[in-house]
Design an enzyme around this catalytic site. Sequence first.
Site, PDB file in Angstrom:
ATOM      1  N   ARG A 116      38.961  35.898  34.046  1.00 27.57           N
ATOM      2  CA  ARG A 116      37.608  35.896  33.489  1.00 27.57           C
ATOM      3  C   ARG A 116      37.400  37.204  32.733  1.00 27.57           C
ATOM      4  O   ARG A 116      38.280  38.066  32.732  1.00 27.57           O
ATOM      5  CB  ARG A 116      36.513  35.616  34.543  1.00 27.57           C
ATOM      6  CG  ARG A 116      36.735  36.072  35.933  1.00 27.57           C
ATOM      7  CD  ARG A 116      36.843  37.539  36.101  1.00 27.57           C
ATOM      8  NE  ARG A 116      35.742  38.257  35.487  1.00 27.57           N
ATOM      9  CZ  ARG A 116      35.757  39.517  35.112  1.00 27.57           C
ATOM     10  NH1 ARG A 116      36.856  40.254  35.271  1.00 27.57           N
ATOM     11  NH2 ARG A 116      34.718  40.088  34.566  1.00 27.57           N
ATOM     12  N   ALA A 175      35.298  38.318  28.895  1.00 31.44           N
ATOM     13  CA  ALA A 175      35.351  37.719  27.554  1.00 31.44           C
ATOM     14  C   ALA A 175      36.680  37.951  26.806  1.00 31.44           C
ATOM     15  O   ALA A 175      37.315  36.976  26.371  1.00 31.44           O
ATOM     16  CB  ALA A 175      34.155  38.212  26.742  1.00 31.44           C
ATOM     17  N   ARG A 207      34.470  27.589  28.904  1.00 27.02           N
ATOM     18  CA  ARG A 207      33.386  28.550  29.179  1.00 27.02           C
ATOM     19  C   ARG A 207      32.698  28.829  27.847  1.00 27.02           C
ATOM     20  O   ARG A 207      33.314  29.364  26.924  1.00 27.02           O
ATOM     21  CB  ARG A 207      33.931  29.850  29.807  1.00 27.02           C
ATOM     22  CG  ARG A 207      34.550  29.599  31.183  1.00 27.02           C
ATOM     23  CD  ARG A 207      34.614  30.870  32.009  1.00 27.02           C
ATOM     24  NE  ARG A 207      33.304  31.305  32.459  1.00 27.02           N
ATOM     25  CZ  ARG A 207      33.061  32.532  32.965  1.00 27.02           C
ATOM     26  NH1 ARG A 207      34.040  33.414  33.032  1.00 27.02           N
ATOM     27  NH2 ARG A 207      31.858  32.859  33.381  1.00 27.02           N
ATOM     28  N   GLN A 225      31.796  40.357  40.927  1.00 25.91           N
ATOM     29  CA  GLN A 225      32.853  41.000  40.119  1.00 25.91           C
ATOM     30  C   GLN A 225      32.808  42.520  40.253  1.00 25.91           C
ATOM     31  O   GLN A 225      33.843  43.184  40.156  1.00 25.91           O
ATOM     32  CB  GLN A 225      32.700  40.627  38.629  1.00 25.91           C
ATOM     33  CG  GLN A 225      32.986  39.184  38.285  1.00 25.91           C
ATOM     34  CD  GLN A 225      31.723  38.350  38.271  1.00 25.91           C
ATOM     35  OE1 GLN A 225      30.786  38.598  39.026  1.00 25.91           O
ATOM     36  NE2 GLN A 225      31.696  37.342  37.421  1.00 25.91           N
ATOM     37  N   ASP A 258      29.512  39.389  26.268  1.00 30.31           N
ATOM     38  CA  ASP A 258      30.205  38.119  26.032  1.00 30.31           C
ATOM     39  C   ASP A 258      29.947  37.596  24.626  1.00 30.31           C
ATOM     40  O   ASP A 258      30.758  36.875  24.059  1.00 30.31           O
ATOM     41  CB  ASP A 258      29.796  37.071  27.063  1.00 30.31           C
ATOM     42  CG  ASP A 258      30.515  37.331  28.367  1.00 30.31           C
ATOM     43  OD1 ASP A 258      30.119  38.276  29.069  1.00 30.31           O
ATOM     44  OD2 ASP A 258      31.503  36.637  28.638  1.00 30.31           O
ATOM     45  N   LYS A 299      26.811  39.526  31.661  1.00 26.36           N
ATOM     46  CA  LYS A 299      26.656  39.014  33.023  1.00 26.36           C
ATOM     47  C   LYS A 299      25.221  39.103  33.515  1.00 26.36           C
ATOM     48  O   LYS A 299      24.521  40.079  33.260  1.00 26.36           O
ATOM     49  CB  LYS A 299      27.610  39.811  33.926  1.00 26.36           C
ATOM     50  CG  LYS A 299      27.638  39.403  35.384  1.00 26.36           C
ATOM     51  CD  LYS A 299      27.815  37.911  35.602  1.00 26.36           C
ATOM     52  CE  LYS A 299      29.006  37.293  34.916  1.00 26.36           C
ATOM     53  NZ  LYS A 299      28.997  35.819  34.935  1.00 26.36           N
TER      54      LYS A 299
HETATM   55  O1  MRU Z   1      31.649  35.525  34.284  1.00 30.97           O
HETATM   56  P1  MRU Z   1      32.564  36.633  33.869  1.00 30.97           P
HETATM   57  O2  MRU Z   1      33.134  37.395  35.018  1.00 30.97           O
HETATM   58  O3  MRU Z   1      33.620  36.162  32.887  1.00 30.97           O
HETATM   59  O4  MRU Z   1      31.616  37.639  33.069  1.00 30.97           O
HETATM   60  C1  MRU Z   1      32.157  38.811  32.563  1.00 30.97           C
HETATM   61  C2  MRU Z   1      31.166  39.670  31.889  1.00 30.97           C
HETATM   62  O5  MRU Z   1      29.995  39.374  31.810  1.00 30.97           O
HETATM   63  C3  MRU Z   1      31.713  40.902  31.204  1.00 30.97           C
HETATM   64  O6  MRU Z   1      30.807  41.942  31.230  1.00 30.97           O
HETATM   65  C4  MRU Z   1      32.033  40.545  29.747  1.00 30.97           C
HETATM   66  O7  MRU Z   1      32.809  39.388  29.693  1.00 30.97           O
HETATM   67  C5  MRU Z   1      32.737  41.634  29.061  1.00 30.97           C
HETATM   68  S1  MRU Z   1      34.360  41.877  29.677  1.00 30.97           S
HETATM   69  C6  MRU Z   1      35.044  43.189  28.835  1.00 30.97           C
END
Ligand code: MRU
Length: 348
Positions: free
Chosen positions: A50, A52, A93, A198, A239, A250
């Site tokens: 996971r 982005a 996603r 996370q 994202d 997030k």
């Molecule tokens: O649901 P996730 O864990 O994929 O969400 C991740 C985030 O929100 C991160 O902050 C974002 O993807 C940036 S990762 C460099």
Amino acid sequence: MLELPIPHTIEWLGDRARIINQLKLPHKLEFIEIRDWRRMAKAIKDMEIRGAPAIGVAAGYAMALAALSLKVEDLDEALKELNRVAEELKATRPTAVNLEWAVNRVLAKARTATDVEELKKLVVEEARAIQREDEECNLRIGEFGEKLLEDGDTVITICNAGSLATSYYGTATAPIYVAHSRGKRIRVLAMETRPYLQGARLTAWELSRAGIEVKLITDNSVGIILEKEKVDIAFVGADRVTRKGYVANKIGTYLLALACKEHDVPLYVAAPTSSIDMSISEPEEIEIERRSSEEVLYIGGYRIAPEGVEAIYYAFDITPPRLISGIITEKGIAYPPYTHSLRRIMEG
Ligand code: MRU
């Protein structure tokens, strides 16, 4: 090159990909070898991988796996099949623009092939280039962001926009890793990030492994923490960033940004240009992923609410540009007004 004591979250092994199973962290460092694009699609959907940029790279490799498994000899047939795979991958996603960006980039490369053998070669090369470039972007974001950090600073962050979420150095963590490598002492406050945790499971894992002081805080303590503790700056990932500077990240990022505004703590978004979607400007244009309410209702398999009670669960929220001090990209830092600065960065 800056070395981290953290394995790469994803690697290409010639005919297959290998990912860290992020669902097992922090208790177990387990790798999964993936030879089939459908398995990679499942890994993205189930969040074994996971973040982005990482899911962009993973989707690129899924396209490579799909191309390598093509049995047809006709180029049009091969492209049709790859298009079908691309649509399925994009649906895994929806919020992170990196995923569709990577898939479209690989597809565009595939269309330049003159036969199926060449298509396979080009698709694999393009997927590998996406990962290589993402790693370079991470480091450049780190270089720009490091200048915002002083020795002894405390950084607050949410979720995991770290090594595990990208090709290597992370986005929000890259300035911290670069600063640490230059002898600056940086303390990090990691928000635990309900419901997927996370921050607790991943950010605390990778920062502590890298020897960076990290303290875990509950999401709902941000107000009192900013009031009572010395917090100098917030770094968060993204994202999808619209051309006006609305940032989907997030769930909880928006609340963190509001609290930072109230307490005069600058909040910076760290994101490669592959996370910037210049085709949209307004927040309503961003599709916010809604995941199963089970992820909220259960912790470690244990139900925390009475039977019959449902949850509302948006996996991301949107922070308006007025709450963001700057957007750190691999091409420099964009400052408000973002309509102007992001355009300059994207064109530069
Ligand atoms: O649901 P996730 O864990 O994929 O969400 C991740 C985030 O929100 C991160 O902050 C974002 O993807 C940036 S990762 C460099």
